[in-house]
Write an enzyme that holds these catalytic residues in place. Structure first.
Site, mmCIF file in Angstrom:
data_model
loop_
_atom_site.group_PDB
_atom_site.id
_atom_site.type_symbol
_atom_site.label_atom_id
_atom_site.label_comp_id
_atom_site.label_asym_id
_atom_site.label_seq_id
_atom_site.Cartn_x
_atom_site.Cartn_y
_atom_site.Cartn_z
ATOM 1 N N LYS A 47 0.839 -1.195 0.000
ATOM 2 C CA LYS A 47 0.000 0.000 0.000
ATOM 3 C C LYS A 47 0.875 1.247 0.000
ATOM 4 O O LYS A 47 1.994 1.231 0.501
ATOM 5 C CB LYS A 47 -0.909 0.016 1.237
ATOM 6 C CG LYS A 47 -1.933 -1.094 1.266
ATOM 7 C CD LYS A 47 -2.793 -0.992 2.507
ATOM 8 C CE LYS A 47 -3.819 -2.115 2.559
ATOM 9 N NZ LYS A 47 -4.631 -2.035 3.782
ATOM 10 N N ARG A 97 -16.007 -7.510 6.117
ATOM 11 C CA ARG A 97 -17.004 -6.665 5.466
ATOM 12 C C ARG A 97 -17.806 -7.450 4.439
ATOM 13 O O ARG A 97 -18.995 -7.259 4.308
ATOM 14 C CB ARG A 97 -16.332 -5.492 4.754
ATOM 15 C CG ARG A 97 -15.659 -4.518 5.684
ATOM 16 C CD ARG A 97 -14.906 -3.499 4.902
ATOM 17 N NE ARG A 97 -13.834 -4.176 4.164
ATOM 18 C CZ ARG A 97 -12.761 -3.604 3.690
ATOM 19 N NH1 ARG A 97 -12.589 -2.325 3.829
ATOM 20 N NH2 ARG A 97 -11.840 -4.283 3.052
ATOM 21 N N SER A 135 -10.337 2.060 3.969
ATOM 22 C CA SER A 135 -9.399 3.189 3.987
ATOM 23 C C SER A 135 -8.977 3.574 2.578
ATOM 24 O O SER A 135 -8.883 4.763 2.243
ATOM 25 C CB SER A 135 -8.161 2.840 4.820
ATOM 26 O OG SER A 135 -8.485 2.686 6.168
#
Length: 172
Positions: A47, A97, A135
Site C-alpha cells: 500500500k 465486510r 481506507s
C-alpha cells in the site's frame, strides 16, 4: 483462597491509513470481548500510505481515547503472529465486510494457525451500515474531491482533507 484469573489479550492490526468508522466499530466491539486490546499499527508494503506510522498512531490513539477498556496502540513491523506473541495475545481480532474479505482472512487465519496454533483468530462482522467502508476508498474519494465525512470521524476527515491539500500543492 482467591483464584487467579487469566487476563485475555487480543490484537487488532491494520494500516489504519486512515482509521475509519468501520475500524472503530470493530475496536469498540473487540474491546468488550477481552481484558486488553492491543491495536497494532503497521505499514503494508503493498500500500502507498497517506500518513506516516507516527501520524496514524496519533490518529488511532485520539480516536480510541473515549472507548472503555484497556486499549493500547503500538506500532509493529513484523509477522502478525510474532507481534501477537510479543504482546501476550491469545486472540487476533479481524473485521469482515464482505465475502472477498472472508476468503482472504480465512486463508490468513489458516496460515497464522500453522505459524502459532496457540493464538486463535476471531472474526467480527462489520456493522451493515459500515460494510462498504475501506481506507483505500476513503483516500481515493478524498483525492478526487469527494466528501468522506460519512466514513470517518470529523477529526480524521479534517486530517485527510489537509493531507489531500498538501498532496495537491506538491503535484501542481
Amino acid at each position: 483462597m482467591p483464584s487467579k484469573t487469566k487476563s485475555l489479550t487480543a490484537v487488532y492490526t491494520g494500516s489504519f491509513d486512515p482509521i475509519t468508522l468501520g475500524h472503530m466499530d470493530i475496536i469498540r466491539r473487540g474491546a468488550k470481548l477481552v481484558d486488553r486490546l492491543v491495536i497494532g499499527v503497521t505499514t503494508n508494503p503493498s500500500k502507498n500510505p497517506m500518513f506516516t506510522v507516527d501520524e496514524r498512531m496519533a490518529m488511532v490513539k485520539r480516536e480510541v481515547a473515549g472507548i472503555s477498556g484497556e486499549i493500547h496502540v503500538v506500532s509493529f513491523d513484523s509477522l502478525l503472529m510474532d507481534f501477537a506473541e510479543r504482546e501476550g495475545a491469545s486472540m487476533i481480532v479481524r473485521g469482515l465486510r464482505a465475502v472477498a474479505d472472508f476468503e482472504y482472512e480465512y486463508q490468513m487465519a489458516g496460515m497464522n494457525q500453522q505459524l502459532n496454533s496457540r493464538i486463535e483468530t476471531v472474526f467480527l462482522m462489520a456493522d451493515v451500515s459500515l460494510q462498504p467502508i475501506a481506507s483505500r476508498l476513503v483516500k481515493e474519494i478524498a483525492m478526487f474531491g469527494g466528501q468522506v465525512g460519512k466514513f470517518v470521524s470529523p477529526a480524521v476527515r479534517d486530517e485527510v482533507a489537509a493531507r489531500v491539500e498538501v498532496i495537491g500543492r506538491k503535484g501542481s
